[in-house]
Motif scaffolding. Structure first.
Motif, PDB file in Angstrom:
ATOM      1  N   UNK A  46     -14.108  -0.089   2.440  1.00 27.30           N
ATOM      2  CA  UNK A  46     -14.323  -0.625   3.792  1.00 27.30           C
ATOM      3  C   UNK A  46     -13.285  -1.696   4.103  1.00 27.30           C
ATOM      4  N   UNK A  47     -12.983  -2.575   3.139  1.00 25.31           N
ATOM      5  CA  UNK A  47     -11.967  -3.606   3.355  1.00 25.31           C
ATOM      6  C   UNK A  47     -10.597  -2.988   3.603  1.00 25.31           C
ATOM      7  N   UNK A  48     -10.247  -1.941   2.860  1.00 22.57           N
ATOM      8  CA  UNK A  48      -8.963  -1.284   3.093  1.00 22.57           C
ATOM      9  C   UNK A  48      -8.903  -0.693   4.496  1.00 22.57           C
ATOM     10  N   UNK A  49      -9.998  -0.109   4.942  1.00 23.30           N
ATOM     11  CA  UNK A  49     -10.053   0.465   6.283  1.00 23.30           C
ATOM     12  C   UNK A  49      -9.930  -0.624   7.344  1.00 23.30           C
ATOM     13  N   UNK A  50     -10.646  -1.715   7.188  1.00 20.13           N
ATOM     14  CA  UNK A  50     -10.607  -2.805   8.162  1.00 20.13           C
ATOM     15  C   UNK A  50      -9.210  -3.418   8.233  1.00 20.13           C
ATOM     16  N   UNK A  51      -8.609  -3.693   7.071  1.00 17.27           N
ATOM     17  CA  UNK A  51      -7.268  -4.287   7.055  1.00 17.27           C
ATOM     18  C   UNK A  51      -6.266  -3.347   7.714  1.00 17.27           C
ATOM     19  N   UNK A  52      -6.389  -2.071   7.459  1.00 17.79           N
ATOM     20  CA  UNK A  52      -5.469  -1.106   8.057  1.00 17.79           C
ATOM     21  C   UNK A  52      -5.636  -1.058   9.580  1.00 17.79           C
ATOM     22  N   UNK A  53      -6.870  -1.109  10.059  1.00 18.17           N
ATOM     23  CA  UNK A  53      -7.109  -1.081  11.505  1.00 18.17           C
ATOM     24  C   UNK A  53      -6.627  -2.358  12.178  1.00 18.17           C
ATOM     25  N   UNK A  54      -6.914  -3.503  11.579  1.00 15.83           N
ATOM     26  CA  UNK A  54      -6.542  -4.787  12.178  1.00 15.83           C
ATOM     27  C   UNK A  54      -5.025  -4.956  12.231  1.00 15.83           C
ATOM     28  N   UNK A  55      -4.330  -4.439  11.226  1.00 18.94           N
ATOM     29  CA  UNK A  55      -2.871  -4.589  11.182  1.00 18.94           C
ATOM     30  C   UNK A  55      -2.144  -3.384  11.785  1.00 18.94           C
ATOM     31  N   UNK A  56      -2.853  -2.562  12.509  1.00 15.59           N
ATOM     32  CA  UNK A  56      -2.279  -1.367  13.160  1.00 15.59           C
ATOM     33  C   UNK A  56      -1.577  -0.456  12.166  1.00 15.59           C
ATOM     34  N   UNK A  57      -2.149  -0.297  10.984  1.00 14.10           N
ATOM     35  CA  UNK A  57      -1.644   0.639   9.987  1.00 14.10           C
ATOM     36  C   UNK A  57      -0.775   0.024   8.908  1.00 14.10           C
ATOM     37  N   UNK A  58      -0.248  -1.168   9.132  1.00 18.66           N
ATOM     38  CA  UNK A  58       0.623  -1.790   8.137  1.00 18.66           C
ATOM     39  C   UNK A  58      -0.161  -2.102   6.859  1.00 18.66           C
ATOM     40  N   UNK A  59      -1.439  -2.422   6.993  1.00 21.40           N
ATOM     41  CA  UNK A  59      -2.283  -2.710   5.829  1.00 21.40           C
ATOM     42  C   UNK A  59      -2.525  -1.492   4.957  1.00 21.40           C
ATOM     43  N   UNK A  60      -2.120  -0.306   5.431  1.00 20.96           N
ATOM     44  CA  UNK A  60      -2.243   0.900   4.625  1.00 20.96           C
ATOM     45  C   UNK A  60      -1.400   0.854   3.367  1.00 20.96           C
ATOM     46  N   UNK A  61      -0.450  -0.065   3.326  1.00 24.36           N
ATOM     47  CA  UNK A  61       0.363  -0.250   2.121  1.00 24.36           C
ATOM     48  C   UNK A  61      -0.525  -0.624   0.938  1.00 24.36           C
ATOM     49  N   UNK A  62      -1.575  -1.401   1.210  1.00 24.98           N
ATOM     50  CA  UNK A  62      -2.523  -1.791   0.157  1.00 24.98           C
ATOM     51  C   UNK A  62      -3.103  -0.553  -0.512  1.00 24.98           C
ATOM     52  N   UNK A  63      -3.583   0.409   0.280  1.00 21.45           N
ATOM     53  CA  UNK A  63      -4.150   1.627  -0.274  1.00 21.45           C
ATOM     54  C   UNK A  63      -3.129   2.461  -1.017  1.00 21.45           C
ATOM     55  N   UNK A  64      -1.896   2.492  -0.503  1.00 19.27           N
ATOM     56  CA  UNK A  64      -0.812   3.233  -1.150  1.00 19.27           C
ATOM     57  C   UNK A  64      -0.519   2.658  -2.537  1.00 19.27           C
ATOM     58  N   UNK A  65      -0.362   1.346  -2.612  1.00 16.43           N
ATOM     59  CA  UNK A  65      -0.092   0.682  -3.892  1.00 16.43           C
ATOM     60  C   UNK A  65      -1.295   0.821  -4.819  1.00 16.43           C
ATOM     61  N   UNK A  66      -2.490   0.721  -4.265  1.00 14.13           N
ATOM     62  CA  UNK A  66      -3.715   0.884  -5.053  1.00 14.13           C
ATOM     63  C   UNK A  66      -3.771   2.272  -5.679  1.00 14.13           C
ATOM     64  N   UNK A  67      -3.383   3.304  -4.921  1.00 16.61           N
ATOM     65  CA  UNK A  67      -3.365   4.663  -5.449  1.00 16.61           C
ATOM     66  C   UNK A  67      -2.386   4.821  -6.599  1.00 16.61           C
TER      67      UNK A  67
END
Length: 85
Positions: A46-67
């Motif tokens: 949920x935190x990854x989803x929220x960060x990604x939405x709030x940052x207009x997709x830039x926070x998706x880097x977190x999920x990429x690195x996490x993977x």
């Protein structure tokens, strides 16, 4: 500390979730928290989803690195059991 058999995890405490699947989901759909949702870690998903939405997709880097880190180091599922190889 030893627990009675009814409180022990099957298969020697190894998760039924695969680290390869969790890692690939994290790399491809990390911005949506898919890898963490698959692992049963809904709070982080949920935190990854929220960060990604709030940052207009830039926070998706977190999920990429996490993977990537899940593929390299493994991880644990929602119950704390190590992921299968």
């Amino acid at each position: 500390m030893t627990y009675p058999p009814q409180y022990q995890y099957p298969d020697g405490g190894v998760s039924d979730k695969s680290k390869v699947v969790a890692g690939i989901l994290g790399i491809v759909l990390g911005g949506f928290g898919a890898g963490r949702f698959y692992m049963g870690d809904t709070k982080t998903g949920v935190w990854q989803l929220i960060v990604s939405l709030v940052t207009c997709g830039i926070g998706g880097i977190w999920g990429f690195v996490d993977g990537i880190l899940i593929l390299i180091n493994g991880g644990v599922d929602g119950q704390g059991r190590p992921l299968r190889d």
